[in-house]
Design a protein around this motif. Structure first.
Motif, PDB file in Angstrom:
ATOM      1  N   ARG A 117       8.692 -34.438  21.036  1.00  0.00           N
ATOM      2  CA  ARG A 117       8.958 -33.971  22.514  1.00  0.00           C
ATOM      3  C   ARG A 117       7.775 -34.723  23.244  1.00  0.00           C
ATOM      4  NH1 ARG A 117      12.207 -30.189  24.014  1.00  0.00           N
ATOM      5  NH2 ARG A 117      12.801 -28.824  22.657  1.00  0.00           N
ATOM      6  N   ARG A 121       8.537 -37.504  26.286  1.00  0.00           N
ATOM      7  CA  ARG A 121       7.965 -37.380  27.693  1.00  0.00           C
ATOM      8  C   ARG A 121       6.950 -38.636  28.010  1.00  0.00           C
ATOM      9  NH1 ARG A 121       5.320 -35.913  31.362  1.00  0.00           N
ATOM     10  NH2 ARG A 121       4.817 -33.850  32.259  1.00  0.00           N
ATOM     11  N   ALA A 193      12.044 -33.170  19.256  1.00  0.00           N
ATOM     12  CA  ALA A 193      12.960 -32.895  20.762  1.00  0.00           C
ATOM     13  C   ALA A 193      14.280 -33.408  20.023  1.00  0.00           C
ATOM     14  CB  ALA A 193      12.550 -34.104  21.601  1.00  0.00           C
TER      15      ALA A 193
END
Length: 196
Positions: A117, A121, A193
């Motif tokens: 993640r 991001r 993710a």
């Protein structure tokens, strides 16, 4: 240099276009094709090469226009058109869940972090910064051209379009990782993710 590699066709185009619009476009098209071929030969996935394919589309179109309509009124807006196209490509890469910076970041990061993640991001934020920079540049270059504000203004916009996001790209990932580790209590646990 890693970030600039994908922009080499654009840099070449900008450096030569003042002398010859046609040959600058053709040079950028050939250079973009060679870089994409080299990436494919090195085994890099074409699915993340949004910037490279977007560049080829732009330079193919500009090459045809420049050779068949060398007197086109669009020539004076080539800076704004270039930045506008880059803005579309970078915003579009986020829309299709393939932020263009992923291809660049994967050259430097180990494969085990590619689907985390935090990694994703960071790349969405970096891509948004580049997209915003290209959007502002397109608007600024269009205004400078429309109002005849001169070469100095155009150069300032063009240089800042790359310098500002490059500086942000150099500093943001470490700050984001530090914040993440602080929130995680210093443990380098990174949740995976969903595939991008």
């Amino acid at each position: 240099m890693t970030y600039l590699r994908g922009f080499l066709p654009w840099i070449a185009y900008g450096a030569v276009a003042w002398a010859s619009w046609q040959w600058a476009a053709l040079l950028a098209l050939v250079l973009g094709s060679v870089l994409l071929f080299m990436d494919r030969a090195d085994g890099w996935s074409p699915s993340l090469r949004v910037l490279e394919y977007g560049s080829l589309v732009f330079f193919a179109g500009i090459t045809v226009l420049a050779f068949f309509r060398p007197d086109s009124g669009l020539r004076v807006y080539d800076g704004a058109l270039s930045s506008g196209w880059l803005a579309l490509v970078t915003w579009g890469s986020m829309a299709v869940r393939r932020p263009f910076t992923l291809a660049i970041a994967r050259r430097k990061a180990p494969p085990e972090v590619w689907r985390t993640r935090l990694f994703l991001r960071i790349n969405y934020v970096l891509t948004a910064a580049w997209a915003a920079s290209f959007t502002f540049a397109a608007a600024g270059q269009a205004l400078v051209t429309a109002y005849g504000l001169g070469l100095t203004g155009m150069i300032c916009i063009h240089v800042s379009t790359f310098v500002v996001p490059l500086r942000f790209t150099a500093s943001y990932p470490e700050r984001a990782r530090a914040r993440f580790l602080e929130k995680a209590g210093g443990h380098p646990y990174v949740q995976e993710a969903r595939p991008a």
